[in-house]
Design an enzyme around this catalytic site. Sequence first.
Site, PDB file in Angstrom:
ATOM      1  CD  GLU A 257     -11.799 -43.639   8.931  1.00  0.00           C
ATOM      2  OE1 GLU A 257     -12.878 -43.138   8.932  1.00  0.00           O
ATOM      3  OE2 GLU A 257     -10.776 -42.916   9.639  1.00  0.00           O
TER       4      GLU A 257
ATOM      5  CG  HIS B 238      11.674  -3.229   1.841  1.00  0.00           C
ATOM      6  ND1 HIS B 238      10.943  -2.808   2.673  1.00  0.00           N
ATOM      7  CD2 HIS B 238      11.917  -2.425   0.823  1.00  0.00           C
ATOM      8  CE1 HIS B 238      10.324  -1.643   2.237  1.00  0.00           C
ATOM      9  NE2 HIS B 238      10.913  -1.566   1.073  1.00  0.00           N
TER      10      HIS B 238
END
Length: 467
Positions: free
Chosen positions: A38, A444
């Site tokens: 990298e 719920h």
Amino acid sequence: MTDSPQDQYDVVILGGGSGGYAAALRGSQLGLKIALVEKDKVGGTCLHRGCVPTKALLHVGEVADAPHEGSAMGVNLTLDSIDHAKVLDFKDKIISRLYKGLQGLVKGSGVDYVEGFGRLTAKDTVTVETAEGTRELKGKNIVLASGSFSKSLPGLELGGRIIDSEAALQLPEAPKNPIILGGGVIGVEFASVWKSLGAESVTIIEGLPHLVANEDEAISKTLERAFKKRGIAYSLGIFFEKAEQTENGVKVTLADGKTFEGDYLLVAVGRGPNTKDLGYEEQGIEMDRGFVLADKNTLKTNVEGIWAVGDIVPGLQLAHRGFQQGIFVAESIAGQSPAPIVESGIPRVTYCEPQIGSVGLTEKQAKEQLGEDKVSVYEYNLGGNGKSQILGTTGFVKLVREVDGPIIGVHFVGTNMSEQIGEAQLIVNWEAYPEDVASLIHAHPTQNEAMGEAALALAGKPLHSHA
């Protein structure tokens, strides 16, 4: 230069972004000797200049919107000011923490991390220019994972007040009246955050007929209505012609002669594959307009022993796609038989306000592939969802199913709705039938109930809606 023994590897990976580091970590887990090359910082664009910093700013935008939203429910707040230097510091601290964690993972994995500019110089060799000199890394396998860059348009030079997304993340203050060229994911996310951070006007220029044109058309239309309500302007269906920098900003001209003026022009026309001058073509790798044409099922290139992952492979340019591809390649090299990655099954999320999520086929795609009479759809409006009403959001969940078959597409839009992408991708990738989802209990009061309600309706037993 002769290779020292330590420069012989099972796998040499060129690029330390999401795809590259995932391949490195997984390969090391499986006992492979890995070199990860990298030139910048491990983590790539997503961590340092893309996904993570953008979402940090979007969260700041949510907080900045809170006083306005609070007054509607009796909480009277005021927004005194936004300290943009502190905003940038907040963003940078998040990146820093994640970066340090990732560095630790790579260091502790036994991967040989080689910092420097790498180039493919033979079918089994990556040559790296490091601070200490040149290293030649030989691998039985080479994985190309060199990522992408912000594209511009021919004749449109970046610089000054014409910026790309990476420069936009570093602006010392939020723009006052920016123009955004491109109404895709990057464009609408920046439009959203800048409006939240106090921009007087935001204008999106999109040559296609809709914002987020890759999404289901119903999603695009809902986003356009929401942006109009938020005061975010847009021009659709007319292509960009030119841009000129003025004394205090930028003047944009469209193909029909219409002009727009703003203090900045953000060029958000997509990302290109970062493959130029890396030696790929010289080694005989099949390419198309800079992309590496790896086999979609195996991610192998046409050159034996060379694989490719992430944004350089045609398809969705998403960090989590590259991440999964990296794991897939590492496991393949190690002799395992991982399941091929199905492109349509990759979840997609856009974090503007309202948020968008999708996985699988759009209604249009499904009808094109299966035939008009072989597809059924259902839209469940969030107006019937208690938690969505508490949040004050409009939107919907849309399910696309093969007639008498499984659900093949899930699409939704609304505040906080990105959190529903987990169940959505399970539904599509496990080929669930509406009846399967309808039988599950959705807690719920949650927005997740909307997924269950849509499935109930598509299964022929709607409760809070009409099929």
